[in-house]
Design an enzyme around this catalytic site. Structure first.
Site, PDB file in Angstrom:
ATOM      1  N   GLY A 168      -6.501  -2.416 -12.036  1.00 27.26           N
ATOM      2  CA  GLY A 168      -7.200  -2.016 -10.810  1.00 27.26           C
ATOM      3  C   GLY A 168      -8.152  -0.853 -11.042  1.00 27.26           C
TER       4      GLY A 168
ATOM      5  N   ARG B 112      -7.295  -8.269 -15.268  1.00 28.60           N
ATOM      6  CA  ARG B 112      -5.842  -8.118 -15.384  1.00 28.60           C
ATOM      7  C   ARG B 112      -5.229  -9.028 -16.452  1.00 28.60           C
ATOM      8  NH1 ARG B 112      -3.637  -4.596 -11.956  1.00 28.60           N
ATOM      9  NH2 ARG B 112      -4.570  -4.227  -9.913  1.00 28.60           N
TER      10      ARG B 112
ATOM     11  N   ASP C 208       1.418  -1.012 -17.865  1.00 28.81           N
ATOM     12  CA  ASP C 208       1.449  -2.294 -18.565  1.00 28.81           C
ATOM     13  C   ASP C 208       0.354  -2.379 -19.618  1.00 28.81           C
ATOM     14  OD1 ASP C 208       3.620  -3.348 -17.364  1.00 28.81           O
ATOM     15  OD2 ASP C 208       2.522  -4.470 -15.829  1.00 28.81           O
TER      16      ASP C 208
ATOM     17  N   LYS D 276      -4.718   5.589 -16.694  1.00 33.15           N
ATOM     18  CA  LYS D 276      -5.453   5.283 -15.455  1.00 33.15           C
ATOM     19  C   LYS D 276      -4.548   4.634 -14.444  1.00 33.15           C
ATOM     20  CE  LYS D 276      -5.946   1.582 -14.298  1.00 33.15           C
ATOM     21  NZ  LYS D 276      -5.952   0.167 -13.930  1.00 33.15           N
ATOM     22  N   THR D 277      -4.598   4.982 -13.218  1.00 35.00           N
ATOM     23  CA  THR D 277      -4.075   4.239 -12.081  1.00 35.00           C
ATOM     24  C   THR D 277      -4.008   5.166 -10.865  1.00 35.00           C
ATOM     25  OG1 THR D 277      -2.327   2.958 -11.053  1.00 35.00           O
ATOM     26  CG2 THR D 277      -1.562   4.476 -12.713  1.00 35.00           C
TER      27      THR D 277
ATOM     28  N   ASP E 218      -2.117   4.769  -8.591  1.00 32.42           N
ATOM     29  CA  ASP E 218      -0.712   4.792  -8.147  1.00 32.42           C
ATOM     30  C   ASP E 218       0.041   6.051  -8.588  1.00 32.42           C
ATOM     31  OD1 ASP E 218      -1.430   2.313  -7.304  1.00 32.42           O
ATOM     32  OD2 ASP E 218      -0.146   1.193  -8.676  1.00 32.42           O
TER      33      ASP E 218
HETATM   34  P1  FBP Z   1      -3.299  -0.649 -11.443  1.00 30.87           P
HETATM   35  O1  FBP Z   1      -1.827  -0.435 -11.549  1.00 30.87           O
HETATM   36  O2  FBP Z   1      -3.817  -1.720 -12.287  1.00 30.87           O
HETATM   37  O3  FBP Z   1      -4.055   0.641 -11.631  1.00 30.87           O
HETATM   38  O4  FBP Z   1      -3.615  -1.094  -9.937  1.00 30.87           O
HETATM   39  C1  FBP Z   1      -3.195  -0.357  -8.854  1.00 30.87           C
HETATM   40  C2  FBP Z   1      -3.376  -1.068  -7.526  1.00 30.87           C
HETATM   41  O5  FBP Z   1      -4.446  -0.492  -6.814  1.00 30.87           O
HETATM   42  C3  FBP Z   1      -2.087  -1.037  -6.701  1.00 30.87           C
HETATM   43  O6  FBP Z   1      -1.988   0.145  -5.950  1.00 30.87           O
HETATM   44  C4  FBP Z   1      -2.196  -2.289  -5.876  1.00 30.87           C
HETATM   45  O7  FBP Z   1      -0.943  -2.787  -5.507  1.00 30.87           O
HETATM   46  C5  FBP Z   1      -2.883  -3.245  -6.803  1.00 30.87           C
HETATM   47  O8  FBP Z   1      -3.653  -2.458  -7.675  1.00 30.87           O
HETATM   48  C6  FBP Z   1      -3.777  -4.241  -6.102  1.00 30.87           C
HETATM   49  O9  FBP Z   1      -4.339  -5.057  -7.067  1.00 30.87           O
HETATM   50  P2  FBP Z   1      -5.525  -6.090  -6.808  1.00 30.87           P
HETATM   51  O10 FBP Z   1      -6.788  -5.304  -6.857  1.00 30.87           O
HETATM   52  O11 FBP Z   1      -5.422  -6.999  -7.965  1.00 30.87           O
HETATM   53  O12 FBP Z   1      -5.306  -6.677  -5.471  1.00 30.87           O
END
Ligand code: FBP
Length: 548
Positions: free
Chosen positions: A78, A142, A173, A199-200, A202
């Protein structure tokens, strides 16, 4: 693309560099890094990258010369604000050490490496993206890099471009996979180093050496601005209860940080719900009771923050989801042959355990449909698609109806629901993330030119001014543990959840009763890029509390 006035002004911002990254750098080793658990298993799985020392950079007078190097960069998962600055920091860092070095971006995430889709990132491209949000410079994806075949294809593609090092920008991951790739390339003597970068939004990739993942700061500030605006609206109109779900996948770091920044009436923290083994009804009752108490004080309005992943932390719900996953796998064909949603619901309900059936039957129909109709490629329920904020509104409404019948609640309940996630992922990075990401990229350049592999870039002491940040590298194997994935024990980076004995949660828990009843809202306003340091450069409250 046409640039906004802010973008134009921001393009000229020079990220503040830690003092150690300005001149020459010497790398000091600081003891070995080992995982907390499963040491022997991790060691046997990563014999070439296990037990490496922690690295800390220091200023040096020695002028070393470095060979030119070609580096490939991958954005994974993300979006998170600041990704473009990791790339510009890496680019500038490589060019500073040898102007003949080249940077290639693999397009669309890890699949770009496997499918040989790339673009050379030259100075004019990089300049277009400095200090901007988004991952659009090369795109993200992803695809998981897990298979030997993918590694081998990636190797062939790197060789074609003369690439000697890869930088993987990703979450837990993606960095787990970067670690496996580093080990594999080292084991076969491929001559390709792999460096990870945290990065994230979250905020769940963190430990002693990684104080925070990039993007968390900006995303939380964006959500907090929005929550603050909603709170001011609620406080002005005095008639609405706002139920606000916040992204963050499993962990509640984003919700906790936003609560610290805005002081809402209620913020649910999944990790606490799980620790107290709360049922859905108990969660609903706790919200309804606060609504009644506030109404008795004449305050018929409020805010509730809800972490995205909360239902997975309610043990009862977790069991229901597990049972549904198993049933959907077992009876897939029969299930798909049923025509109406009602038939589908009834078909599954009778096959559930008594407790799960009871919960399932009591859910509003649209929620029980979300549980079974949307499934991921493995056939599992997609928890993040469940509109928890709406579920809680409906259940709270039901509970308040009972209170009204009993005479305990006399007000009118007017709920509004919101979901904030995508609003924050590509925001223009805060000064904190702008500086932090640039430092992460520059740190990666130094690790690479010093022939390190299997490391994650580490920039610490983040509550201090950027000049005093401490840069270096931490072996990714040191963050691993074994977890069950698709029925098998696999080495993965341990996800950092909210610690209930940590300072940020304790601060929140010590104040929430007051915030619940008295409207102690804070309205943080938008992120500022120009102005006094206390307005523009402040790190997240979580970081400050963790470092007190
Ligand atoms: P990452 O863990 O890859 O950084 O993504 C975080 C996130 O924004 C989460 O908070 C959310 O649940 C998910 O991605 C949503 O993913 P998508 O953009 O594939 O709907």
């Amino acid at each position: 693309m046409i640039k906004s006035p802010l973008q134009k002004a921001r393009a000229g911002y020079q990220p503040k560099l830690p003092q150690t990254l300005i001149g020459s750098v010497k790398i000091m080793e600081e003891g070995n890094s080992e995982p907390k658990t499963d040491k022997e298993e991790i060691k046997s799985l990563f014999p070439h990258t296990y037990g490496m020392p922690l690295l800390v950079f220091q200023e040096s007078d020695e002028q070393k010369s470095f060979k030119p190097i070609n580096v490939g960069i991958i954005l994974s998962g993300g979006q998170a604000p600041g990704g473009h600055n990791v790339i510009s920091g890496l680019f500038d860092g490589l060019k500073k050490l040898n102007s003949d070095s080249k940077l290639y971006g693999f397009l669309g995430g890890p699949s770009g490496l496997v499918n040989n889709q790339y673009q050379e990132l030259t100075a004019d491209i990089i300049d277009e993206y400095r200090n901007t949000g988004g991952f659009d410079i090369i795109g993200s994806g992803r695809t998981k890099l897990e298979e030997k075949e993918q590694f081998d294809k990636g190797l062939v593609n790197c060789k074609k471009l003369g690439i000697n090092a890869l930088v993987v920008i990703g979450g837990d991951d993606s960095n787990t996979n970067a670690c496996v790739l580093a080990e594999y390339y080292k084991a076969i003597g491929a001559g390709i180093q792999v460096i990870g970068c945290p990065k994230t939004i979250d905020g769940d990739l963190k430990n002693k050496m990684i104080e925070v993942s990039f993007g968390f700061d900006t995303a939380c500030k964006v959500y907090s601005e929005l929550i603050g605006n909603i709170q001011r609206d609620a406080y002005s109109a005095k008639k609405n209860w706002h139920f606000i779900k916040l992204m963050g996948r499993s962990a509640s770091h984003i919700t906790l940080e936003c609560a610290l920044q805005t002081q809402p009436n209620i913020a649910l923290i999944s990790e606490e719900v799980e620790a107290k083994e709360m049922t859905l009804i108990q969660v609903v009752d706790s919200i309804a009771d606060t609504i009644v108490k506030r109404a008795n004080n004449g305050d018929n309005f409020g805010t509730v923050l809800i972490p995205e992943g909360i239902i997975e932390f309610i043990p009862q719900f977790k069991n229901l989801i597990q049972e549904l996953n198993d049933l959907l796998a077992k009876y897939n064909d029969e299930f798909l042959s049923l025509e109406t949603d009602q038939e589908k619901r009834e078909f599954l309900a009778v096959k559930l355990s008594r407790e799960s059936e009871n919960l399932y039957d009591n859910l509003p129909n649209d929620i029980s449909d979300q549980l079974i109709l949307d499934r991921d490629p493995h056939g599992n329920v997609i928890v993040s698609r469940i509109e928890t904020e709406k579920l809680l509104v409906k259940m709270v409404e039901k509970r308040l109806k009972i209170y009204r019948q009993e005479g305990a609640y006399k007000s009118k309940f007017t709920p509004q629901n919101h979901f904030f996630g995508y609003e924050g992922r590509c925001a223009a990075p805060s000064n904190f993330d702008t500086n932090y990401c640039y430092a992460l990229g520059s740190t990666a350049a130094i690790l690479i030119t010093n022939e390190k592999t299997g490391y994650m870039t580490s920039v610490r002491n983040l509550v201090a001014n950027a000049e005093d940040w401490v840069c270096g590298g931490t072996p990714i194997t040191g963050m691993m543990n074994l977890e069950k994935r698709h029925g098998e024990m696999k080495p993965v980076i341990k996800k950092a959840l909210v610690e209930l004995d940590g300072a940020p949660f304790k601060f929140f828990a010590g104040h929430r009763d007051n915030w619940a009843i008295n409207s102690k809202y804070i309205f943080p306003g938008p992120i500022q890029y120009f102005g006094p340091a206390e307005v523009c450069d402040a790190p997240s409250k979580t970081l400050v509390l963790e470092n007190q």
